[in-house]
Design a protein around this motif. Structure first.
Motif, short mmCIF file in Angstrom:
data_model
loop_
_atom_site.label_atom_id
_atom_site.label_comp_id
_atom_site.label_asym_id
_atom_site.label_seq_id
_atom_site.Cartn_x
_atom_site.Cartn_y
_atom_site.Cartn_z
N ARG A 103 0.84 -1.19 0.00
CA ARG A 103 0.00 0.00 0.00
C ARG A 103 0.89 1.25 0.00
O ARG A 103 2.05 1.20 0.40
N PRO A 104 0.35 2.39 -0.47
CA PRO A 104 1.15 3.62 -0.52
C PRO A 104 1.75 3.96 0.84
O PRO A 104 1.13 3.79 1.88
N ARG A 105 3.00 4.41 0.80
CA ARG A 105 3.75 4.87 1.97
C ARG A 105 4.11 3.74 2.94
O ARG A 105 4.50 4.00 4.06
N GLU A 106 3.96 2.50 2.51
CA GLU A 106 4.42 1.38 3.33
C GLU A 106 5.75 0.89 2.80
O GLU A 106 5.93 0.78 1.57
N PRO A 107 6.73 0.58 3.69
CA PRO A 107 8.09 0.31 3.24
C PRO A 107 8.32 -1.12 2.75
O PRO A 107 9.46 -1.46 2.38
N TYR A 108 7.30 -1.95 2.75
CA TYR A 108 7.49 -3.34 2.32
C TYR A 108 7.92 -3.42 0.86
O TYR A 108 7.64 -2.53 0.06
N MET A 109 8.57 -4.52 0.52
CA MET A 109 9.06 -4.73 -0.84
C MET A 109 8.31 -5.89 -1.47
O MET A 109 8.35 -7.01 -0.98
N GLY A 110 7.62 -5.62 -2.55
CA GLY A 110 6.85 -6.65 -3.22
C GLY A 110 6.25 -6.10 -4.50
O GLY A 110 6.47 -4.93 -4.84
N PRO A 111 5.47 -6.91 -5.20
CA PRO A 111 5.14 -8.31 -4.88
C PRO A 111 6.29 -9.25 -5.19
O PRO A 111 7.24 -8.88 -5.89
N ALA A 112 6.17 -10.47 -4.68
CA ALA A 112 7.19 -11.49 -4.91
C ALA A 112 6.52 -12.86 -4.95
O ALA A 112 6.92 -13.79 -4.27
N LEU A 113 5.49 -12.95 -5.75
CA LEU A 113 4.65 -14.15 -5.79
C LEU A 113 5.42 -15.37 -6.30
O LEU A 113 5.03 -16.52 -6.04
N GLU A 114 6.52 -15.12 -6.99
CA GLU A 114 7.30 -16.24 -7.52
C GLU A 114 7.83 -17.14 -6.41
O GLU A 114 8.06 -18.35 -6.63
N TYR A 115 8.03 -16.59 -5.20
CA TYR A 115 8.54 -17.42 -4.11
C TYR A 115 7.44 -18.35 -3.55
O TYR A 115 7.73 -19.48 -3.15
N VAL A 116 6.21 -17.89 -3.57
CA VAL A 116 5.11 -18.78 -3.20
C VAL A 116 4.97 -19.87 -4.26
O VAL A 116 4.75 -21.05 -3.94
N ASP A 117 5.12 -19.49 -5.52
CA ASP A 117 5.08 -20.48 -6.61
C ASP A 117 6.14 -21.56 -6.39
O ASP A 117 5.87 -22.76 -6.56
#
Length: 555
Positions: A103-117
């Protein structure tokens, strides 16, 4: 109406892959130890760690650190090893930002759905089941680190910040993407939602989440929907009853997720080893009645355990505890997951691989003696035999742990010439620590506003330091069992705190965590020489507004 207790054909016997796709200290070891805050302390959650990385390394540098962690922290070799240990499932915790844009202004890095795959592909190839665990929801389901961001004070977070609609979209995406993968046999709709969330709102979200997942292709015949009931204030059984009444049994193959930790909160810090095992026994009965999974469990035990386990060494205590838990989980309709697969490499209570390799998970369970909850539990004396002479006498050291550095002495409030007198019902006593200082107890207000009334303890043990002299009352001769100290002045029970150093008198109830085990240490059982009587304090003049000294009642 009751909830149907569906049972998985192969209940999960698994381990969590925490710390991979949602970062936490410990599980994400050594990432947090390598990137410290400005004051050289560790960040407490992924949110704060990301801010550190951005400040120190910039966006590109932070991205490389996270990419490297995700590439190496869990690999196919880990899945192969999980299988080689005889486990049949993994639980995969991840933040919503792994599935969609942060979400805007959140410091998380994503998406990274390939790791769930990758995780799903590895599980499928190796014959493991996998539970997809939405561990961190949009807006957060609590103010704690497991959802991605630890917020203090907790009031900064409000349960209405949790974006239910966005969470349902994440679950829909997951269900559509993996509905045809036979290894995906479970999906958790959140993790450890805060207890302040009204039950009606949580149940509404859970019901909508089940509908969303089913409509997206994950059929009840193959995929269980996991509904956490972490630390619900009304209790697990009352919540399940309300769920059943609200949903009228229309949802099938759902299970309620409980996290079986015995080392957090005052309640578990105050339990003896016997009481810990009885708590496991009670959990076993609950697992037999309802559709449930122990989504997280570990080998950590509260403080009182370690002074109530007789002469057993640490590994024996831990392995007995582990065996009783695993036996209880055999009754679970949907199984259990140890927390965690990777952890501090020296922490055998939380690191599954270390515990397994040290043989802490291969002991057969004990057959506990029957007990009708009247009198002292016979298990207490089996696990922690009473001393030859268990009675506590004035002037002789007693302890809560088998160490003279953690011992204290009961002294009479007035001189008495009678030698070797036991502490009796309603005796007025004073408690002296091994460092010759006396215990002082404070009320909650005094703790907050009057440091002179607070007992300062430099560590979690009873190393006592005098700040003011108090008088205490005992109501029965303390032997090998737990007792309560009660303040007549404030009508509150003495307790220690699992976070703040100190001994306080704050609440009038008599919870397990408020009880204190007092006994003679083995090396002092036959001591006969009594110390000289202590000088008696002069009566103090009461001044206006000055409260009378607290009197502590031993019960």
């Amino acid at each position: 109406m009751t909830q149907v207790r569906d049972v998985l054909p192969q209940p999960w016997k698994g381990v969590n892959l925490g710390g991979w796709l949602l970062l936490e200290p410990g599980p994400s070891f050594p990432l947090f130890t390598h990137h410290l805050l400005k004051d050289k302390s560790q960040a407490r959650c992924e949110w704060d760690l990301m801010k550190v990385l951005y400040e120190k390394l910039g966006k590109a540098g932070a991205a490389e650190v996270i990419r490297s962690h995700r590439e190496t922290h869990i690999t196919k070799a880990d899945f192969e090893r999980v299988r080689s240990y005889g486990l049949n499932a993994v639980r995969l915790p991840f933040g919503y930002w792994i599935i969609s844009q942060p979400r805007p202004r959140e410091p998380y890095m994503g998406p990274a759905l390939e790791y769930v795959d990758r995780a799903v592909a590895w599980a499928e190839e190796l014959g493991l089941q996998i539970v997809l665990d939405l561990h961190g929801c949009p807006g957060g389901e609590s103010p704690e680190a497991p959802c991605g961001r630890r917020q203090r004070p907790e009031s900064r977070w409000d349960w209405r910040h949790w974006d239910f609609a966005a969470s349902l979209k994440i679950l829909q995406l997951l269900a559509k993407r993996y509905c045809d993968r036979s290894c995906v046999t479970g999906i958790a709709v959140c993790n450890e939602p805060c207890g302040v969330i009204p039950a009606s709102n949580l149940i509404s979200y859970y019901s909508r989440a089940v509908d969303t997942i089913r409509k997206a292709g994950m059929h009840e015949s193959r995929v269980a929907v996991v509904l956490p009931i972490f630390q619900r204030p009304e209790g697990e059984e009352a919540f399940i009853a309300k769920w059943a009444k609200t949903t009228q049994g229309r949802h099938r193959n759902v299970c309620f997720d409980v996290h079986c930790y015995h080392c957090f909160e005052n309640q578990f810090h105050g339990k003896t080893f016997a009481e810990q095992l009885r708590a496991v026994e009670e959990n076993s009965k609950m697992f037999q009645r309802y559709p449930m999974v122990a989504g997280e469990w570990a080998l950590g035990l509260g403080r009182a355990t370690w002074c109530t386990c007789g002469d057993m060494d640490e590994d024996t205590v831990i392995s007995i505890f582990g065996a009783q838990q695993m036996e209880a989980f055999r009754n679970s309709s949907h199984g259990s997951f140890f927390w965690n697969w990777k952890e501090d490499p020296e922490d055998k209570e939380w690191n599954f691989q270390l515990a397994y390799e040290q043989g802490l998970l291969n002991r057969p369970a004990l057959a506990l003696p029957p007990w009708d909850h009247t009198g002292e539990d016979p298990l207490e004396d089996i696990l922690h035999p009473s001393p030859e002479d268990p009675v506590v006498y004035y002037g002789l050291s007693v302890c809560t742990e088998e160490s003279t550095q953690k011992a204290f002495i009961f002294h009479e409030a007035w001189p008495c010439k009678e030698p070797r007198r036991p502490v009796k019902h309603r005796d007025i006593v004073r408690i002296q620590g091994h460092n010759k200082h006396f215990v002082a107890v404070t009320s909650l207000l005094a703790r907050a506003f009057s440091p002179l009334m607070a007992l300062q303890v430099p560590d979690p043990t009873l190393a006592l330091q005098l700040l003011r002299l108090e008088r205490y009352v005992a109501t029965s001769a303390p032997k090998h069992q737990k007792r309560y100290f009660f303040s007549r002045a404030t009508s509150t029970t003495i307790d220690a705190d699992d976070e703040a150093d100190g001994i306080f008198a704050r609440w009038a109830d008599f919870g397990d965590w408020q009880a204190i085990t007092v006994e003679r240490p083995p090396e002092l059982q036959r001591a006969v020489a009594l110390p000289q009587p202590l000088p008696q304090p002069r009566p103090r003049r009461r001044t206006k507004g000055h409260k009378e000294n607290n009197n502590i009642l031993l019960e």
